[in-house]
Design an enzyme around this catalytic site. Structure first.
Site, PDB file in Angstrom:
ATOM      1  N   TYR A  75       8.891  -1.427  10.275  1.00 32.54           N
ATOM      2  CA  TYR A  75       7.449  -1.598  10.466  1.00 32.54           C
ATOM      3  C   TYR A  75       6.930  -0.591  11.489  1.00 32.54           C
ATOM      4  O   TYR A  75       5.915   0.086  11.278  1.00 32.54           O
ATOM      5  CB  TYR A  75       7.164  -3.031  10.935  1.00 32.54           C
ATOM      6  CG  TYR A  75       5.727  -3.436  10.806  1.00 32.54           C
ATOM      7  CD1 TYR A  75       5.258  -4.064   9.653  1.00 32.54           C
ATOM      8  CD2 TYR A  75       4.816  -3.187  11.825  1.00 32.54           C
ATOM      9  CE1 TYR A  75       3.939  -4.430   9.530  1.00 32.54           C
ATOM     10  CE2 TYR A  75       3.494  -3.547  11.709  1.00 32.54           C
ATOM     11  CZ  TYR A  75       3.060  -4.170  10.557  1.00 32.54           C
ATOM     12  OH  TYR A  75       1.745  -4.522  10.432  1.00 32.54           O
ATOM     13  N   HIS A 129       0.815  -1.225   0.000  1.00 31.21           N
ATOM     14  CA  HIS A 129       0.000   0.000   0.000  1.00 31.21           C
ATOM     15  C   HIS A 129       0.853   1.283   0.000  1.00 31.21           C
ATOM     16  O   HIS A 129       0.625   2.217   0.739  1.00 31.21           O
ATOM     17  CB  HIS A 129      -1.102  -0.008   1.056  1.00 31.21           C
ATOM     18  CG  HIS A 129      -0.701   0.016   2.513  1.00 31.21           C
ATOM     19  ND1 HIS A 129       0.414   0.635   3.001  1.00 31.21           N
ATOM     20  CD2 HIS A 129      -1.339  -0.474   3.610  1.00 31.21           C
ATOM     21  CE1 HIS A 129       0.453   0.518   4.310  1.00 31.21           C
ATOM     22  NE2 HIS A 129      -0.590  -0.159   4.711  1.00 31.21           N
ATOM     23  N   HIS A 164       2.380 -10.770  10.683  1.00 34.42           N
ATOM     24  CA  HIS A 164       3.415 -10.603   9.643  1.00 34.42           C
ATOM     25  C   HIS A 164       4.757 -11.066  10.196  1.00 34.42           C
ATOM     26  O   HIS A 164       5.109 -10.765  11.343  1.00 34.42           O
ATOM     27  CB  HIS A 164       3.591  -9.132   9.246  1.00 34.42           C
ATOM     28  CG  HIS A 164       2.414  -8.505   8.586  1.00 34.42           C
ATOM     29  ND1 HIS A 164       1.983  -8.851   7.334  1.00 34.42           N
ATOM     30  CD2 HIS A 164       1.583  -7.524   9.012  1.00 34.42           C
ATOM     31  CE1 HIS A 164       0.934  -8.101   6.998  1.00 34.42           C
ATOM     32  NE2 HIS A 164       0.662  -7.300   8.000  1.00 34.42           N
ATOM     33  N   ASP A 204      -1.119  -7.163  13.861  1.00 30.85           N
ATOM     34  CA  ASP A 204       0.027  -6.426  13.299  1.00 30.85           C
ATOM     35  C   ASP A 204       1.132  -6.155  14.325  1.00 30.85           C
ATOM     36  O   ASP A 204       2.310  -6.043  13.969  1.00 30.85           O
ATOM     37  CB  ASP A 204      -0.433  -5.073  12.746  1.00 30.85           C
ATOM     38  CG  ASP A 204      -1.065  -5.188  11.371  1.00 30.85           C
ATOM     39  OD1 ASP A 204      -0.623  -6.027  10.573  1.00 30.85           O
ATOM     40  OD2 ASP A 204      -2.010  -4.435  11.098  1.00 30.85           O
ATOM     41  N   GLU A 242      -8.116  -5.046   8.247  1.00 31.79           N
ATOM     42  CA  GLU A 242      -7.404  -4.483   7.088  1.00 31.79           C
ATOM     43  C   GLU A 242      -7.270  -5.580   6.019  1.00 31.79           C
ATOM     44  O   GLU A 242      -7.089  -6.759   6.342  1.00 31.79           O
ATOM     45  CB  GLU A 242      -6.031  -3.939   7.504  1.00 31.79           C
ATOM     46  CG  GLU A 242      -5.444  -3.046   6.420  1.00 31.79           C
ATOM     47  CD  GLU A 242      -4.250  -2.211   6.869  1.00 31.79           C
ATOM     48  OE1 GLU A 242      -3.819  -2.320   8.032  1.00 31.79           O
ATOM     49  OE2 GLU A 242      -3.743  -1.427   6.031  1.00 31.79           O
ATOM     50  N   HIS A 291      -3.413  -0.963  15.069  1.00 30.45           N
ATOM     51  CA  HIS A 291      -3.292   0.396  14.601  1.00 30.45           C
ATOM     52  C   HIS A 291      -4.545   0.894  13.883  1.00 30.45           C
ATOM     53  O   HIS A 291      -4.526   2.000  13.333  1.00 30.45           O
ATOM     54  CB  HIS A 291      -2.062   0.518  13.671  1.00 30.45           C
ATOM     55  CG  HIS A 291      -2.235  -0.197  12.361  1.00 30.45           C
ATOM     56  ND1 HIS A 291      -2.258   0.480  11.174  1.00 30.45           N
ATOM     57  CD2 HIS A 291      -2.440  -1.474  12.060  1.00 30.45           C
ATOM     58  CE1 HIS A 291      -2.448  -0.384  10.189  1.00 30.45           C
ATOM     59  NE2 HIS A 291      -2.564  -1.566  10.703  1.00 30.45           N
ATOM     60  N   ASP A 309      -5.144  -6.864   4.144  1.00 29.56           N
ATOM     61  CA  ASP A 309      -4.058  -7.851   4.094  1.00 29.56           C
ATOM     62  C   ASP A 309      -4.336  -9.026   5.034  1.00 29.56           C
ATOM     63  O   ASP A 309      -3.675 -10.064   4.938  1.00 29.56           O
ATOM     64  CB  ASP A 309      -2.685  -7.228   4.394  1.00 29.56           C
ATOM     65  CG  ASP A 309      -2.643  -6.420   5.677  1.00 29.56           C
ATOM     66  OD1 ASP A 309      -3.654  -5.789   6.019  1.00 29.56           O
ATOM     67  OD2 ASP A 309      -1.585  -6.413   6.330  1.00 29.56           O
ATOM     68  N   HIS A 336      -8.424  -8.243  13.099  1.00 28.31           N
ATOM     69  CA  HIS A 336      -8.144  -6.980  12.393  1.00 28.31           C
ATOM     70  C   HIS A 336      -8.727  -7.107  10.992  1.00 28.31           C
ATOM     71  O   HIS A 336      -8.583  -8.155  10.344  1.00 28.31           O
ATOM     72  CB  HIS A 336      -6.622  -6.795  12.355  1.00 28.31           C
ATOM     73  CG  HIS A 336      -6.135  -5.542  11.701  1.00 28.31           C
ATOM     74  ND1 HIS A 336      -6.864  -4.370  11.666  1.00 28.31           N
ATOM     75  CD2 HIS A 336      -4.961  -5.259  11.067  1.00 28.31           C
ATOM     76  CE1 HIS A 336      -6.167  -3.449  11.033  1.00 28.31           C
ATOM     77  NE2 HIS A 336      -5.013  -3.958  10.652  1.00 28.31           N
TER      78      HIS A 336
HETATM   79 FE1  FEO Z   1      -3.036  -3.416   9.599  1.00 28.86          FE
HETATM   80 FE2  FEO Z   1      -1.184  -5.994   8.403  1.00 28.86          FE
HETATM   81  O1  FEO Z   1      -2.635  -4.831   8.482  1.00 28.86           O
END
Ligand code: FEO
Length: 405
Positions: free
Chosen positions: A196, A24, A229, A164, A80, A145, A82, A78
């Protein structure tokens, strides 16, 4: 890809994205992973999804462990894309599953996918779900986040699934920190953590401190932290907690990042004696050319250094556009605990250094003033002044750095 049993009956079933270089808008030179976890228990439970492109990968991984139609719970830490982008495909193979998600998560998820027909239960901090041998405890982490964010603690396994938080954009064949460090240097792992944190979590240092304190107060026993991640913290989960605590407290290197751009090399010529002056005061220095550097890398280097000098030519009485873009990104990240200054070349009216100084003050950071300006191209005399400017700045950095000892 084979699944990995990270704890008895708990499996990593995620995907490794070796190819992604633009996440992104941020560069990801080492790729990333989308981690999700399957718990084989009386109620088979999947924690988190993956990016849409990897739906078939995670479904194949799940099938190595169980028939997906046996999964009865999906925890969505979460939303988001991803992590939640593959929910539609995943729910199509486990349509009987109940989704557990925060209230804000539910509202957000409904904006991304058609949730009609899905069983959804909202959870909040303090809620738990017994699935057999394991009990899942939910802890909301709003704005860490996204507003919907939460983490899931698996008590009997002493496992924190942290979405995350504590993650890194790092594609690797190793799943655990101890495995990774058996093959690669610690620097590579720590640099990925800092990258990150700088680009995603920098605005939330105080929230991070408060949330870590809350976890400590709850007295949770944790011997593994599994983010969504990168590598899983098994060998030394305390390392990442310590790193986050220190970064939230403003830890940085005794170093200066010179972040600059240039039109006809005049501002660039200033960076060399400035860097020499900084070096001669025993302070580290890296020179980052904005035109040649992805923005997220420049932000990381800003974050790692105690201080940053921004070099900008004057163009039409204002900062050079790439320098303005750097400030635009940085301002959104609400940096703290850093010292800054500005320098640059101008042709007639000036204005670039003045505007850069105003941008620094607007962020509420400490600044060394006045900034240094030279007209047109630096002369030999100007270069000596640049050297002294670098030395002065480094002396101030050393003094400022003591506040964080
Ligand atoms: Fe906040 Fe890895 O997405």
């Amino acid at each position: 890809m084979k699944t990995v049993e990270i704890k008895p009956d708990i499996y990593w079933v995620g995907a490794i994205d070796w190819a992604v270089r633009d996440f992104h808008g941020y560069v990801t030179p080492h790729g990333t992973t989308y981690n999700n976890y399957l718990i084989k228990d009386a109620q088979v439970t999947l924690v988190d999804s993956v990016k849409h492109d990897f739906a078939s990968t995670t479904i194949a991984n799940i099938k190595e462990v169980v028939d997906p139609s046996k999964i009865v719970n999906l925890i969505v830490n979460h939303i988001e894309p991803d992590h939640a982008g593959a929910i539609g495909e995943i729910m199509s193979v486990m349509p009987q599953a109940t989704i557990y998600i925060t209230e804000r998560g539910k509202k957000g998820l409904e904006r991304y996918v058609d949730t009609a027909g899905w069983a959804i239960k909202t959870v909040k901090s303090g809620d738990s779900l017994n699935i057999g041998k394991h009990t899942l405890h939910f802890l909301e982490t709003p704005m860490l986040h996204w507003p919907d964010s939460m983490v899931t603690y698996v008590k009997e396994a002493k496992l924190l699934i942290s979405q995350d938080a504590f993650g890194q954009h790092l594609a690797t064949s190793q799943r655990f920190d101890d495995e990774f460090l058996g093959c690669y240097p610690l620097f590579e792992l720590e640099d990925s953590v800092k990258d990150y944190y700088a680009n995603i979590l920098m605005p939330f240092g105080q929230l991070i401190k408060a949330k870590i304190a809350e976890i400590v107060k709850l007295g949770l026993e944790i011997d593994m932290i599994a983010p969504d991640h990168g590598i899983i913290w098994r060998g030394d989960p305390g390392r990442i907690i310590k790193m986050y605590s220190e970064m939230a407290d403003g830890k940085a290197d005794l170093a200066v990042a010179i972040v600059y751009d240039t039109m006809w090399h005049s501002t660039e010529l200033m960076t060399v004696p400035i860097m020499e002056g900084i070096k001669d005061e025993g302070v580290g220095c890296k020179v980052i050319t904005l035109r040649a550097t992805p923005m997220s890398v420049a932000i990381k280097e800003f974050w790692k250094a105690r201080a940053t000098l921004v070099g900008t030519p004057t163009l039409n009485n204002v900062m050079f556009p790439s320098v303005a873009e750097f400030f635009y990104h940085l301002g959104g990240l609400r940096p703290k605990n850093r010292l800054m200054g500005a320098f640059g070349s101008y042709g007639w009216g000036g204005g670039g250094v003045k505007e850069a100084s105003e941008a620094i003050k607007k962020m509420g950071l400490e600044i060394m003033e006045p900034g240094m300006q030279i007209i047109y191209k630096p002369t030999a005399e100007d270069k000596i002044k640049c050297y002294e400017f670098g030395k002065d700045f480094a002396c101030k950095v050393k003094e400022y750095h003591k506040k964080f000892d």
